[in-house]
Motif scaffolding. Structure first.
Motif, short mmCIF file in Angstrom:
data_model
loop_
_atom_site.label_atom_id
_atom_site.label_comp_id
_atom_site.label_asym_id
_atom_site.label_seq_id
_atom_site.Cartn_x
_atom_site.Cartn_y
_atom_site.Cartn_z
N GLU A 33 -8.46 6.22 -12.90
CA GLU A 33 -9.48 5.49 -13.65
C GLU A 33 -10.73 5.26 -12.81
O GLU A 33 -11.85 5.37 -13.30
N ASP A 34 -10.55 4.92 -11.54
CA ASP A 34 -11.68 4.64 -10.64
C ASP A 34 -11.37 5.29 -9.30
O ASP A 34 -10.46 4.86 -8.58
N THR A 35 -12.12 6.32 -8.95
CA THR A 35 -11.85 7.05 -7.71
C THR A 35 -12.00 6.16 -6.48
O THR A 35 -11.29 6.35 -5.49
N ARG A 36 -12.89 5.17 -6.53
CA ARG A 36 -13.08 4.30 -5.37
C ARG A 36 -11.84 3.46 -5.08
O ARG A 36 -11.47 3.28 -3.92
N ARG A 37 -11.20 2.97 -6.12
CA ARG A 37 -9.99 2.19 -5.91
C ARG A 37 -8.83 3.08 -5.46
O ARG A 37 -8.05 2.72 -4.57
N THR A 38 -8.73 4.22 -6.09
CA THR A 38 -7.58 5.08 -5.79
C THR A 38 -7.68 5.67 -4.39
O THR A 38 -6.67 5.82 -3.70
N VAL A 39 -8.89 5.97 -3.94
CA VAL A 39 -9.01 6.52 -2.59
C VAL A 39 -8.58 5.48 -1.55
O VAL A 39 -7.98 5.83 -0.52
N ASN A 40 -8.81 4.21 -1.82
CA ASN A 40 -8.35 3.16 -0.91
C ASN A 40 -6.83 3.08 -0.88
O ASN A 40 -6.23 2.88 0.19
N LEU A 41 -6.21 3.25 -2.04
CA LEU A 41 -4.74 3.26 -2.09
C LEU A 41 -4.19 4.44 -1.30
O LEU A 41 -3.24 4.30 -0.52
N LEU A 42 -4.78 5.61 -1.49
CA LEU A 42 -4.29 6.79 -0.78
C LEU A 42 -4.50 6.67 0.72
O LEU A 42 -3.66 7.09 1.52
N ARG A 43 -5.62 6.08 1.12
CA ARG A 43 -5.85 5.87 2.55
C ARG A 43 -4.80 4.94 3.13
O ARG A 43 -4.34 5.13 4.27
N HIS A 44 -4.42 3.92 2.38
CA HIS A 44 -3.38 3.00 2.82
C HIS A 44 -2.08 3.76 3.07
O HIS A 44 -1.30 3.40 3.98
#
Length: 226
Positions: A33-44
């Motif tokens: 839905e939001d690439t900015r949020r998901t990229v933070n999850l993947l980085r985690h």
């Protein structure tokens, strides 16, 4: 080829299941839905994956490409900003399209604001009605609430900025019944505001600032329960 419908944390990153992390690490691409949020999850998670924006604004443009990837044999993960995809978000359209195309759909269950709020509300929850996000017009809110019935708990999402007004409409429909409002669920400042609808409205009015969205649980009417 499979479309994995992956539930993601609603606030606390520790709630992501090991299975969800494994799936996100194995797929070719993540629709989010939001690439900015998901990229933070993947980085985690220490992951780097191609991300494709998929929300109500780009549904028509993004859907054909995602189906093409699936039909060519790629695995795709679908995530939402928080919680389970397809529950009050546009991800359900992608799931429907995948099913129609004969693509295997694999749910990866996990965090849910609906179930978290029900578990902490303190009301009978042997049955409930979930309304998602209510309309913004008062007359439609009343109709939606009336259609939910009175014998089961009623759960819905609402912006904190409209919360007091929506609760006032619920009081008009159901009377001054008990309710519980869950805020910041699973986060550091998680809280439940409990009481009659009037008491909860008064509590909200006494606060200087409220942020985010709330999950509201209205109690079933005791006089209609056996």
């Amino acid at each position: 080829m499979s479309l994995y419908v992956v539930a993601t944390p609603i606030g606390n990153l520790d709630d992501l299941s090991p299975r969800a992390a494994k799936v996100l690490g194995s797929v070719a691409v993540v629709a989010c839905e939001d690439t900015r949020r998901t990229v933070n999850l993947l980085r985690h998670l220490g992951l780097g994956k191609p991300l494709i924006r998929y929300d109500e604004h780009v549904h028509g443009r993004a859907l054909p490409g995602l189906l093409e990837r699936l039909e060519s044999g790629e695995d795709v993960a679908l995530v939402t900003d928080a919680g389970t995809p397809g529950i009050s978000d546009p991800g359900g359209k992608l799931v429907s399209a995948a099913v129609a195309a004969g693509v295997p759909v694999v749910p990866v269950p996990g965090p849910s604001a609906v179930l978290a709020a029900l578990a902490g509300a303190g009301f009978p929850t042997d049955g409930f009605t979930f309304l998602g996000f209510l309309s913004r017009r008062a007359i439609r809110i009343r109709r939606e609430l009336e259609g939910a019935g009175r014998e089961r708990a009623v759960v819905f999402f609402e912006s904190v900025y409209r919360l007091a007004g929506t609760l006032a409409e619920a009081r008009t429909v159901f009377g001054d019944i008990p309710c519980a409002v869950g805020r910041e669920l699973t986060k550091m400042h998680e809280e439940f505001i409990r009481g009659t609808i009037s008491e909860v409205i008064a509590s909200l009015a006494s606060r200087k600032e409220l942020l985010g969205e709330a999950t509201v649980v209205l109690a079933p009417h005791a006089e209609n329960r056996t």
